[in-house]
Write an enzyme that holds these catalytic residues in place. Structure first.
Site, PDB file in Angstrom:
ATOM      1  CD  GLN A 148      24.593 120.176  12.266  1.00  0.00           C
ATOM      2  OE1 GLN A 148      23.851 121.070  12.659  1.00  0.00           O
ATOM      3  NE2 GLN A 148      25.909 120.317  12.250  1.00  0.00           N
ATOM      4  CB  CYS A 192      26.987 122.966   6.553  1.00  0.00           C
ATOM      5  SG  CYS A 192      27.457 122.511   8.224  1.00  0.00           S
ATOM      6  CG  ASN A 233      27.796 117.866   5.576  1.00  0.00           C
ATOM      7  OD1 ASN A 233      27.358 116.805   5.127  1.00  0.00           O
ATOM      8  ND2 ASN A 233      28.920 117.926   6.242  1.00  0.00           N
ATOM      9  CG  HIS A 252      24.545 118.529   7.891  1.00  0.00           C
ATOM     10  ND1 HIS A 252      25.493 117.559   8.111  1.00  0.00           N
ATOM     11  CD2 HIS A 252      25.111 119.697   8.308  1.00  0.00           C
ATOM     12  CE1 HIS A 252      26.575 118.108   8.631  1.00  0.00           C
ATOM     13  NE2 HIS A 252      26.365 119.405   8.759  1.00  0.00           N
ATOM     14  CB  ALA A 270      36.376 117.120   4.927  1.00  0.00           C
ATOM     15  NE  ARG A 284      28.535 116.951  14.518  1.00  0.00           N
ATOM     16  CZ  ARG A 284      28.771 117.992  13.725  1.00  0.00           C
ATOM     17  NH1 ARG A 284      28.649 117.887  12.414  1.00  0.00           N
ATOM     18  NH2 ARG A 284      29.100 119.156  14.240  1.00  0.00           N
TER      19      ARG A 284
END
Ligand code: A2P
Length: 351
Positions: free
Chosen positions: A171, A144, A331, A257, A28, A250
C-alpha cells in the site's frame, strides 16, 4: 414520504443542479473528490469546501475555479443535497448525522459507519443495489484495499463462488493522508543527502523500507487494516462464509496500491476463463504478460487513472481450484474519491 423514500432518505435530485459539500476538502482524498466531480461534470450548482478552522479562509481548486474553504464546525448544512466526507472517523461520527438530519445524503469515506447494518457499504461496480436502503441517509465508501480487490474479484465470485481469499497488500503512503506523502518525500531527500530519516507519521522509516503494519494492532494479532479486508469483503459480497486471510504492508510508493491475491473457488476457473471474465468486467483493465501485455504497476499504470488493473493471472500450482492475480489501482481515485463520486452519481440519478 413513501416507504421507499423513508428507506432511502434524501430529497429527489434528478435533473437538478445540486448543492454539494466536500468535508476534508484540503486533504489528499478531498482534493481528488473535487477534481473528479469537475472531470465527470457532476451536476454541481453550488460547491462547499469544508475543512478545519486551520485551513478556513484558504482556497482549493474546483475545475477552473478557486473555492474558499469554510470551517466545518460553524457551517450550517441546511440545503446541502450530497455531502462527501473524508476527514477521518471522528469528524464523520460527529458531523455526518448532522448533515443527514438536515436532509443531505452523506457518502462517507471513513470507517466510522462501514460495519453498521443500517449503512450500506457500496462499490459502484459491485453492489450498487445496496444504495437503495439507507435509512440513516448515510452511505459508506469501502476501504481502498477492499475496493480495488472486489472490483476484480466480484465477477470471479459470481462465476465460480470464491470460498477463500489470501491477500498481501503493497500500500502506498497516500492512503495515510497528506502528512504521509510529505514524510516519504522528506525522508527520501534526507537519506539521499546522508541525513537521518526521522519517522513521525509511521512508527519506523518508510523511505527505502517496507512496513508490515497498517492501522492499529488488534487483540487477535491482526491489524485494523487487515480486518477491514475481512469484514468489508463479506458485507459487500453479501456472503459471510468467505474466508479472507490478509497481510497489509506499507511500501514507499506515493500513489497506487498493489495486491498479490490468491483465491480458492468452489468451481474450477481456468486462468483463461478468469481473464475473459475480467476483460468484460466494468472498471477493470487486464494487463497480462501471458497475453503479451506485461503487468501493471502503480507508477506505469494506476497512478492518476481510474481503472483497477489486473495482471499475472495464473492458476495456483498448489491448489486444484486456486488462482493468483496481481491487482493494482490508484487508492485515492478508485480506492476513495472516484467511488464516492460514482455513488453520488447513482444517488443523483434516483427518481
Ligand atoms: P485541515 O487541512 O484543515 O486539517 P488528510 O487525510 O490528507 O490528512 O486530510 C484530512 C482532511 O480532513 C483535511 O482536509 C483536514 O482539514 C480535514 N480535517 C481534519 N480534522 C478536521 C476537523 N476537526 N474538522 C474539519 N476538517 C478536518
Amino acid at each position: 414520504m413513501t416507504m421507499q423514500g423513508r428507506a432511502m432518505r434524501g430529497r429527489a435530485m434528478r435533473g437538478r443542479a445540486l448543492k454539494v459539500a466536500v468535508v476534508g476538502a484540503t486533504g489528499a482524498v478531498g482534493e481528488t473528490m473535487l477534481s473528479v466531480l469537475a472531470e465527470r461534470k457532476f451536476p454541481v450548482g453550488e460547491l462547499v469546501a469544508l475543512a478545519s478552522e486551520r485551513s478556513a479562509g484558504g482556497e482549493v481548486a474546483f475545475g477552473n475555479d478557486e473555492v474558499m474553504v469554510r470551517d466545518l464546525a460553524t457551517f450550517d448544512p441546511a440545503g446541502v443535497d450530497i455531502a462527501l466526507f473524508s476527514a477521518g472517523g471522528d469528524v464523520s461520527r460527529e458531523y455526518a448525522p448532522k448533515f443527514a438530519a438536515a436532509g443531505a445524503v452523506v457518502i462517507d469515506n471513513s470507517s466510522a459507519f462501514r460495519r453498521d447494518d443500517d449503512v450500506p457499504l457500496v462499490v459502484a461496480e459491485v453492489n450498487p443495489e445496496a444504495l437503495g436502503r439507507r435509512p440513516r441517509g448515510i452511505v459508506a465508501n469501502p476501504n481502498c484495499s477492499t475496493m480495488q480487490m472486489l472490483v476484480a474479484l466480484a465477477p470471479l465470485h459470481r462465476a465460480a463462488g470464491i470460498e477463500r481469499i489470501n491477500v498481501a497488500t503493497y500500500q502506498s503512503v497516500s492512503g495515510t493522508g497528506r502528512r504521509a506523502l510529505e514524510e516519504l518525500g522528506r525522508q527520501t531527500a534526507a537519506l539521499l543527502n546522508f541525513q537521518p530519516a526521522e519517522p513521525a507519521v509511521y512508527p519506523v522509516q518508510i523511505a527505502f523500507n517496507v512496513i508490515p503494519h497498517g492501522g492499529d494492532f488488534l487483540d487477535n494479532g491482526y491489524t485494523s487494516e487487515e480486518m477491514k479486508l475481512v469484514w468489508e469483503t463479506r458485507k459487500i459480497l453479501g456472503d459471510d462464509s468467505i474466508r479472507v486471510n490478509a497481510t497489509v504492508v506499507r511500501v514507499p510508493v506515493f500513489y497506487g496500491h498493489s495486491e498479490a491475491v490468491s483465491i480458492e473457488t468452489r468451481d474450477k476457473l481456468t486462468a483463461a476463463q478468469a481473464r475473459a471474465l475480467l476483460e468484460a468486467a466494468p472498471g477493470v483493465e487486464v494487463v497480462d504478460e501471458a497475453v503479451g501485455g506485461g503487468y501493471p504497476t502503480p507508477v506505469t499504470h494506476a497512478s492518476g487513472r481510474d481503472p483497477v488493473y489486473v495482471g499475472r493471472i495464473r492458476e495456483d500450482l498448489s491448489h486444484p481450484r486456486g488462482l493468483n492475480l496481481w491487482i493494482v489501482s490508484d487508492n485515492i481515485r478508485k480506492g476513495a474519491a472516484l467511488n464516492a463520486v460514482q455513488l453520488a452519481e447513482l444517488v443523483a440519478s434516483e427518481a
